[in-house]
Design a protein around this motif. Structure first.
Motif, PDB file in Angstrom:
ATOM      1  N   ALA A 183      48.838 -57.724 -10.778  1.00 40.84           N
ATOM      2  CA  ALA A 183      48.422 -56.004 -10.813  1.00 40.84           C
ATOM      3  C   ALA A 183      49.822 -55.489 -10.483  1.00 40.84           C
ATOM      4  O   ALA A 183      49.669 -54.884  -9.286  1.00 40.84           O
ATOM      5  CB  ALA A 183      47.348 -55.860 -10.202  1.00 40.84           C
ATOM      6  N   THR A 184      50.722 -55.289 -11.104  1.00 35.51           N
ATOM      7  CA  THR A 184      52.174 -54.964 -10.585  1.00 35.51           C
ATOM      8  C   THR A 184      52.171 -53.304 -10.492  1.00 35.51           C
ATOM      9  O   THR A 184      52.589 -52.751  -9.654  1.00 35.51           O
ATOM     10  CB  THR A 184      53.182 -55.365 -11.721  1.00 35.51           C
ATOM     11  OG1 THR A 184      52.844 -54.669 -12.982  1.00 35.51           O
ATOM     12  CG2 THR A 184      53.356 -56.817 -11.755  1.00 35.51           C
ATOM     13  N   GLU A 185      51.345 -52.784 -11.354  1.00 34.16           N
ATOM     14  CA  GLU A 185      51.372 -51.085 -11.117  1.00 34.16           C
ATOM     15  C   GLU A 185      50.579 -50.897  -9.640  1.00 34.16           C
ATOM     16  O   GLU A 185      51.257 -50.213  -8.897  1.00 34.16           O
ATOM     17  CB  GLU A 185      50.591 -50.346 -12.256  1.00 34.16           C
ATOM     18  CG  GLU A 185      50.586 -48.746 -11.968  1.00 34.16           C
ATOM     19  CD  GLU A 185      49.949 -48.364 -13.054  1.00 34.16           C
ATOM     20  OE1 GLU A 185      49.762 -46.995 -12.895  1.00 34.16           O
ATOM     21  OE2 GLU A 185      49.240 -48.839 -13.952  1.00 34.16           O
ATOM     22  N   LEU A 186      49.290 -51.577  -9.367  1.00 36.87           N
ATOM     23  CA  LEU A 186      48.684 -51.380  -8.263  1.00 36.87           C
ATOM     24  C   LEU A 186      49.717 -51.750  -7.054  1.00 36.87           C
ATOM     25  O   LEU A 186      49.713 -50.995  -6.063  1.00 36.87           O
ATOM     26  CB  LEU A 186      47.519 -52.165  -8.323  1.00 36.87           C
ATOM     27  CG  LEU A 186      46.536 -52.283  -7.045  1.00 36.87           C
ATOM     28  CD1 LEU A 186      46.416 -50.702  -6.584  1.00 36.87           C
ATOM     29  CD2 LEU A 186      45.385 -53.068  -7.081  1.00 36.87           C
ATOM     30  N   ALA A 187      50.249 -52.961  -7.108  1.00 39.67           N
ATOM     31  CA  ALA A 187      51.175 -53.250  -6.183  1.00 39.67           C
ATOM     32  C   ALA A 187      52.433 -52.313  -5.904  1.00 39.67           C
ATOM     33  O   ALA A 187      52.661 -52.093  -4.682  1.00 39.67           O
ATOM     34  CB  ALA A 187      51.890 -54.671  -6.482  1.00 39.67           C
ATOM     35  N   GLY A 188      52.678 -51.738  -6.825  1.00 42.19           N
ATOM     36  CA  GLY A 188      53.896 -50.715  -6.816  1.00 42.19           C
ATOM     37  C   GLY A 188      53.416 -49.467  -6.209  1.00 42.19           C
ATOM     38  O   GLY A 188      54.039 -48.906  -5.223  1.00 42.19           O
ATOM     39  N   ILE A 189      52.367 -49.115  -6.356  1.00 42.60           N
ATOM     40  CA  ILE A 189      51.866 -47.748  -5.737  1.00 42.60           C
ATOM     41  C   ILE A 189      51.449 -48.009  -4.285  1.00 42.60           C
ATOM     42  O   ILE A 189      51.610 -47.290  -3.507  1.00 42.60           O
ATOM     43  CB  ILE A 189      50.375 -47.416  -6.651  1.00 42.60           C
ATOM     44  CG1 ILE A 189      50.717 -47.005  -8.114  1.00 42.60           C
ATOM     45  CG2 ILE A 189      49.597 -46.514  -5.828  1.00 42.60           C
ATOM     46  CD1 ILE A 189      49.369 -46.880  -8.918  1.00 42.60           C
ATOM     47  N   CYS A 190      50.772 -49.216  -4.112  1.00 45.13           N
ATOM     48  CA  CYS A 190      50.765 -49.653  -2.641  1.00 45.13           C
ATOM     49  C   CYS A 190      51.839 -49.771  -2.031  1.00 45.13           C
ATOM     50  O   CYS A 190      51.693 -49.275  -0.632  1.00 45.13           O
ATOM     51  CB  CYS A 190      49.750 -50.720  -2.579  1.00 45.13           C
ATOM     52  SG  CYS A 190      47.902 -50.549  -3.126  1.00 45.13           S
ATOM     53  N   ALA A 191      52.823 -50.240  -2.541  1.00 46.19           N
ATOM     54  CA  ALA A 191      54.350 -50.374  -1.796  1.00 46.19           C
ATOM     55  C   ALA A 191      54.552 -49.068  -1.368  1.00 46.19           C
ATOM     56  O   ALA A 191      55.056 -48.926  -0.116  1.00 46.19           O
ATOM     57  CB  ALA A 191      54.995 -51.244  -2.570  1.00 46.19           C
TER      58      ALA A 191
END
Length: 117
Positions: free
Chosen positions: A68-76
């Motif tokens: 879930a790359t978008e979610l990971a990016g947002i959380c980062a």
């Protein structure tokens, strides 16, 4: 697409190709994810930056594993803002919630879990 299938392939390799192990990991993400998102949603607006940072870090790591790359990016991004002492706004939380929901729906479709968890 909310899920990068290559990450799922990598996860499958890490567990030795056993699909039941992958399903177990996905199920764990789907089971634990809502409580992490709830912590993120509750702690962000109250400016509890340590709790928000921990939740964002946990979700980032789990999301990366699931592809879930978008979610990971947002959380980062949320984690980095917390580390700098910057408060979040409702948009940050809503973006994370939207990306989480999209990832959950796609993982359920991929693994034919259809909300059975």
């Amino acid at each position: 697409m909310a899920i990068d299938r290559r990450a799922l392939d990598k996860l499958r390799e890490l567990v030795g190709g056993d699909e039941s192990d992958v399903v177990e990991l996905v199920s764990s993400f789907l089971d634990e994810g809502p409580s992490i998102m709830e912590t993120l949603a509750k702690s962000g607006p109250t400016s509890d930056l340590p709790a928000t940072r921990r939740a964002a870090h946990s979700m980032k790591s789990n999301a990366r594993d699931m592809g879930a790359t978008e979610l990971a990016g947002i959380c980062a991004g949320i984690e980095a803002r917390c580390a700098k002492g910057e408060p979040l706004d409702a948009v940050d939380i809503e973006n994370a919630r939207r990306a989480f929901n999209a990832a959950v729906a796609e993982l359920q479709d991929i693994f034919l879990l259809g909300g059975q968890l």
